[in-house]
Design a protein around this motif. Structure first.
Motif, PDB file in Angstrom:
ATOM      1  N   ARG A   4       0.843  -1.186   0.000  1.00 20.99           N
ATOM      2  CA  ARG A   4       0.000   0.000   0.000  1.00 20.99           C
ATOM      3  C   ARG A   4       0.883   1.243   0.000  1.00 20.99           C
ATOM      4  O   ARG A   4       1.842   1.336   0.774  1.00 20.99           O
ATOM      5  CB  ARG A   4      -0.917   0.023   1.218  1.00 20.99           C
ATOM      6  CG  ARG A   4      -1.845   1.246   1.275  1.00 20.99           C
ATOM      7  CD  ARG A   4      -2.846   1.113   2.385  1.00 20.99           C
ATOM      8  NE  ARG A   4      -3.759   0.007   2.165  1.00 20.99           N
ATOM      9  CZ  ARG A   4      -4.836   0.072   1.381  1.00 20.99           C
ATOM     10  NH1 ARG A   4      -5.122   1.179   0.739  1.00 20.99           N
ATOM     11  NH2 ARG A   4      -5.621  -0.971   1.242  1.00 20.99           N
ATOM     12  N   THR A   5       0.586   2.170  -0.902  1.00 27.62           N
ATOM     13  CA  THR A   5       1.224   3.473  -0.920  1.00 27.62           C
ATOM     14  C   THR A   5       0.116   4.524  -0.829  1.00 27.62           C
ATOM     15  O   THR A   5      -1.062   4.181  -0.672  1.00 27.62           O
ATOM     16  CB  THR A   5       2.049   3.685  -2.210  1.00 27.62           C
ATOM     17  OG1 THR A   5       1.164   3.768  -3.332  1.00 27.62           O
ATOM     18  CG2 THR A   5       3.033   2.542  -2.414  1.00 27.62           C
ATOM     19  N   TRP A  17      18.023   3.688  -0.339  1.00 23.82           N
ATOM     20  CA  TRP A  17      17.532   3.374  -1.684  1.00 23.82           C
ATOM     21  C   TRP A  17      16.882   4.622  -2.277  1.00 23.82           C
ATOM     22  O   TRP A  17      15.912   5.151  -1.758  1.00 23.82           O
ATOM     23  CB  TRP A  17      16.535   2.233  -1.576  1.00 23.82           C
ATOM     24  CG  TRP A  17      15.892   1.788  -2.852  1.00 23.82           C
ATOM     25  CD1 TRP A  17      14.725   2.225  -3.376  1.00 23.82           C
ATOM     26  CD2 TRP A  17      16.375   0.774  -3.740  1.00 23.82           C
ATOM     27  NE1 TRP A  17      14.436   1.563  -4.536  1.00 23.82           N
ATOM     28  CE2 TRP A  17      15.429   0.659  -4.786  1.00 23.82           C
ATOM     29  CE3 TRP A  17      17.502  -0.051  -3.748  1.00 23.82           C
ATOM     30  CZ2 TRP A  17      15.578  -0.254  -5.834  1.00 23.82           C
ATOM     31  CZ3 TRP A  17      17.648  -0.951  -4.796  1.00 23.82           C
ATOM     32  CH2 TRP A  17      16.708  -1.052  -5.817  1.00 23.82           C
ATOM     33  N   ASP A  18      17.422   5.119  -3.378  1.00 22.60           N
ATOM     34  CA  ASP A  18      16.913   6.332  -4.027  1.00 22.60           C
ATOM     35  C   ASP A  18      16.880   6.075  -5.531  1.00 22.60           C
ATOM     36  O   ASP A  18      17.818   6.413  -6.254  1.00 22.60           O
ATOM     37  CB  ASP A  18      17.810   7.528  -3.690  1.00 22.60           C
ATOM     38  CG  ASP A  18      17.315   8.832  -4.311  1.00 22.60           C
ATOM     39  OD1 ASP A  18      16.150   8.861  -4.753  1.00 22.60           O
ATOM     40  OD2 ASP A  18      18.097   9.796  -4.355  1.00 22.60           O
ATOM     41  N   VAL A  19      15.798   5.463  -5.995  1.00 17.75           N
ATOM     42  CA  VAL A  19      15.706   4.989  -7.381  1.00 17.75           C
ATOM     43  C   VAL A  19      14.401   5.473  -8.003  1.00 17.75           C
ATOM     44  O   VAL A  19      13.339   5.371  -7.388  1.00 17.75           O
ATOM     45  CB  VAL A  19      15.783   3.444  -7.454  1.00 17.75           C
ATOM     46  CG1 VAL A  19      15.675   2.973  -8.893  1.00 17.75           C
ATOM     47  CG2 VAL A  19      17.093   2.950  -6.830  1.00 17.75           C
ATOM     48  N   THR A  20      14.483   6.006  -9.208  1.00 19.70           N
ATOM     49  CA  THR A  20      13.316   6.448  -9.967  1.00 19.70           C
ATOM     50  C   THR A  20      13.032   5.447 -11.077  1.00 19.70           C
ATOM     51  O   THR A  20      13.956   4.943 -11.725  1.00 19.70           O
ATOM     52  CB  THR A  20      13.559   7.841 -10.579  1.00 19.70           C
ATOM     53  OG1 THR A  20      13.793   8.777  -9.523  1.00 19.70           O
ATOM     54  CG2 THR A  20      12.360   8.291 -11.396  1.00 19.70           C
ATOM     55  N   GLN A  54       8.998   3.530  -3.446  1.00 14.04           N
ATOM     56  CA  GLN A  54       8.743   2.847  -2.173  1.00 14.04           C
ATOM     57  C   GLN A  54       8.260   1.422  -2.402  1.00 14.04           C
ATOM     58  O   GLN A  54       8.716   0.479  -1.742  1.00 14.04           O
ATOM     59  CB  GLN A  54       7.694   3.624  -1.377  1.00 14.04           C
ATOM     60  CG  GLN A  54       7.301   2.970  -0.058  1.00 14.04           C
ATOM     61  CD  GLN A  54       6.156   3.705   0.625  1.00 14.04           C
ATOM     62  OE1 GLN A  54       5.899   4.888   0.373  1.00 14.04           O
ATOM     63  NE2 GLN A  54       5.438   3.000   1.485  1.00 14.04           N
ATOM     64  N   PHE A  55       7.334   1.264  -3.352  1.00 16.38           N
ATOM     65  CA  PHE A  55       6.816  -0.065  -3.669  1.00 16.38           C
ATOM     66  C   PHE A  55       7.923  -0.988  -4.161  1.00 16.38           C
ATOM     67  O   PHE A  55       8.056  -2.127  -3.710  1.00 16.38           O
ATOM     68  CB  PHE A  55       5.723   0.048  -4.735  1.00 16.38           C
ATOM     69  CG  PHE A  55       5.240  -1.272  -5.270  1.00 16.38           C
ATOM     70  CD1 PHE A  55       4.374  -2.065  -4.530  1.00 16.38           C
ATOM     71  CD2 PHE A  55       5.645  -1.720  -6.512  1.00 16.38           C
ATOM     72  CE1 PHE A  55       3.935  -3.287  -5.018  1.00 16.38           C
ATOM     73  CE2 PHE A  55       5.210  -2.937  -7.007  1.00 16.38           C
ATOM     74  CZ  PHE A  55       4.353  -3.718  -6.261  1.00 16.38           C
ATOM     75  N   GLU A  70      11.152  -0.667  -3.685  1.00 20.18           N
ATOM     76  CA  GLU A  70      12.108  -0.905  -2.606  1.00 20.18           C
ATOM     77  C   GLU A  70      11.639  -2.056  -1.716  1.00 20.18           C
ATOM     78  O   GLU A  70      12.422  -2.944  -1.352  1.00 20.18           O
ATOM     79  CB  GLU A  70      12.298   0.354  -1.773  1.00 20.18           C
ATOM     80  CG  GLU A  70      13.278   0.193  -0.622  1.00 20.18           C
ATOM     81  CD  GLU A  70      13.495   1.465   0.157  1.00 20.18           C
ATOM     82  OE1 GLU A  70      14.326   1.462   1.080  1.00 20.18           O
ATOM     83  OE2 GLU A  70      12.833   2.470  -0.155  1.00 20.18           O
ATOM     84  N   GLU A  71      10.345  -2.060  -1.364  1.00 17.35           N
ATOM     85  CA  GLU A  71       9.798  -3.132  -0.536  1.00 17.35           C
ATOM     86  C   GLU A  71       9.837  -4.469  -1.258  1.00 17.35           C
ATOM     87  O   GLU A  71       9.965  -5.525  -0.635  1.00 17.35           O
ATOM     88  CB  GLU A  71       8.359  -2.797  -0.140  1.00 17.35           C
ATOM     89  CG  GLU A  71       8.247  -1.599   0.796  1.00 17.35           C
ATOM     90  CD  GLU A  71       6.810  -1.181   1.037  1.00 17.35           C
ATOM     91  OE1 GLU A  71       5.904  -1.791   0.415  1.00 17.35           O
ATOM     92  OE2 GLU A  71       6.583  -0.238   1.833  1.00 17.35           O
ATOM     93  N   LEU A  72       9.763  -4.426  -2.592  1.00 19.89           N
ATOM     94  CA  LEU A  72       9.777  -5.647  -3.390  1.00 19.89           C
ATOM     95  C   LEU A  72      11.186  -6.192  -3.589  1.00 19.89           C
ATOM     96  O   LEU A  72      11.397  -7.402  -3.580  1.00 19.89           O
ATOM     97  CB  LEU A  72       9.131  -5.363  -4.753  1.00 19.89           C
ATOM     98  CG  LEU A  72       8.909  -6.549  -5.695  1.00 19.89           C
ATOM     99  CD1 LEU A  72       7.870  -7.499  -5.128  1.00 19.89           C
ATOM    100  CD2 LEU A  72       8.489  -6.047  -7.062  1.00 19.89           C
ATOM    101  N   ILE A  73      12.175  -5.298  -3.745  1.00 21.44           N
ATOM    102  CA  ILE A  73      13.515  -5.708  -4.154  1.00 21.44           C
ATOM    103  C   ILE A  73      14.508  -5.795  -3.002  1.00 21.44           C
ATOM    104  O   ILE A  73      15.280  -6.758  -2.896  1.00 21.44           O
ATOM    105  CB  ILE A  73      14.059  -4.725  -5.225  1.00 21.44           C
ATOM    106  CG1 ILE A  73      13.212  -4.825  -6.494  1.00 21.44           C
ATOM    107  CG2 ILE A  73      15.526  -5.003  -5.523  1.00 21.44           C
ATOM    108  CD1 ILE A  73      13.570  -3.780  -7.536  1.00 21.44           C
ATOM    109  N   VAL A  74      14.526  -4.800  -2.118  1.00 17.55           N
ATOM    110  CA  VAL A  74      15.609  -4.692  -1.139  1.00 17.55           C
ATOM    111  C   VAL A  74      15.627  -5.821  -0.105  1.00 17.55           C
ATOM    112  O   VAL A  74      16.699  -6.361   0.190  1.00 17.55           O
ATOM    113  CB  VAL A  74      15.587  -3.310  -0.459  1.00 17.55           C
ATOM    114  CG1 VAL A  74      16.600  -3.239   0.680  1.00 17.55           C
ATOM    115  CG2 VAL A  74      15.880  -2.215  -1.492  1.00 17.55           C
ATOM    116  N   PRO A  75      14.478  -6.223   0.494  1.00 16.44           N
ATOM    117  CA  PRO A  75      14.553  -7.307   1.482  1.00 16.44           C
ATOM    118  C   PRO A  75      15.161  -8.607   0.954  1.00 16.44           C
ATOM    119  O   PRO A  75      16.083  -9.157   1.587  1.00 16.44           O
ATOM    120  CB  PRO A  75      13.092  -7.479   1.916  1.00 16.44           C
ATOM    121  CG  PRO A  75      12.481  -6.139   1.709  1.00 16.44           C
ATOM    122  CD  PRO A  75      13.124  -5.613   0.460  1.00 16.44           C
ATOM    123  N   PRO A  76      14.725  -9.135  -0.221  1.00 16.96           N
ATOM    124  CA  PRO A  76      15.385 -10.349  -0.711  1.00 16.96           C
ATOM    125  C   PRO A  76      16.842 -10.110  -1.106  1.00 16.96           C
ATOM    126  O   PRO A  76      17.682 -11.005  -0.966  1.00 16.96           O
ATOM    127  CB  PRO A  76      14.543 -10.762  -1.925  1.00 16.96           C
ATOM    128  CG  PRO A  76      13.760  -9.556  -2.308  1.00 16.96           C
ATOM    129  CD  PRO A  76      13.538  -8.792  -1.051  1.00 16.96           C
TER     130      PRO A  76
END
Length: 250
Positions: free
Chosen positions: A62-63, A163-166, A210-211, A213-219
């Protein structure tokens, strides 16, 4: 042990300069990763990514302008290994990676999906649900920005922070079925997906970042937890050979 100390000291010396590079070592690393994605890297906890296949995947995100909850069965993602880098830089002092990467085509398919979606479009909220076959293509899906790699200790794992990605999307195509259990709704939403996804991704950079980041960074951090700081830094700056295999492991 002595070799590890030599590598670590060499890295400390290198970090005294702010050299940024996209040289042969980084190019070779990205090409190795492209090939290895077809095999995965079980020793480091990396599954096969080309194509990526998941028997079951739950979604709950959710965003400010988008919410999605549900699951996918037999999810297949193709095209992750088709990436093209136009920029890749490593800053030795700040431990920052800056990059610009484009995926010409990513295909997402699921034999059965169940999703509830709440989103804001053109200033109004709308909700819908779906239960059917999922089929989506992303054309020229681009990501550019930076993130920092930090060591837990010199000899244990590392992790991603800041994490600062566009993200940008040129085009989307959808042939998904089962939207609101209606062929008419499915056709309407599939036609809307092109415009909506482009607006959602291109006009909401903060929420999309944000979405993702939550999808990529934890794994990613789970994998990096198995890699020592001196190993990953030595690979990036090309100080040593032999840490990564010279060809894909299958």
């Amino acid at each position: 042990m002595r070799a590890s100390c030599v590598i670590f000291v060499a890295l400390l010396c290198c970090s005294l300069s702010c050299a940024k590079l996209f040289d042969d070592e980084l190019r070779e690393l990205t090409e190795f990763l492209r090939l290895q994605m077809r095999c995965g890297y079980p020793a480091r906890g990396v599954p096969i990514l080309a194509p990526a296949q998941m028997a079951y995947k739950e979604i709950n995100t959710r965003t400010e302008s988008f919410g999605c909850q549900g699951n996918f069965t037999e999810l297949i993602i193709e095209g992750l290994d088709g990436y093209e880098f136009s920029k890749l830089e490593w800053n030795n002092v700040l431990h920052t990676i800056k990059f610009d990467i484009n995926f010409p085509k990513i295909s997402l398919k699921s034999s059965n999906y169940k999703l509830n979606i709440l989103a804001r479009l053109f200033g109004a909220d709308f909700s819908l649900w779906g239960d059917g076959v999922f089929n989506l293509e992303l054309i020229n899906f681009r990501a550019y920005g930076k993130f920092i790699i930090r060591p837990k200790t010199a000899t244990s794992g590392v992790y991603v922070k800041n994490w600062d990605v566009t993200w940008e999307l040129e085009e989307a195509k959808s042939q998904t079925t089962g939207i609101m259990n209606s062929r008419l709704y499915s056709k309407f939403i599939n036609d809307l997906v092109k415009e909506y996804l482009e607006l959602l991704i291109n006009d909401n950079p903060t929420e999309v970042s944000q979405f993702m980041e939550e999808l990529i960074v934890p794994p990613m951090n789970l994998v990096l937890d198995n890699v020592a700081w001196y190993e990953i830094a030595a690979i990036i700056v090309g100080l040593v050979d032999g840490i990564l295999p010279v060809e894909p492991i299958c």
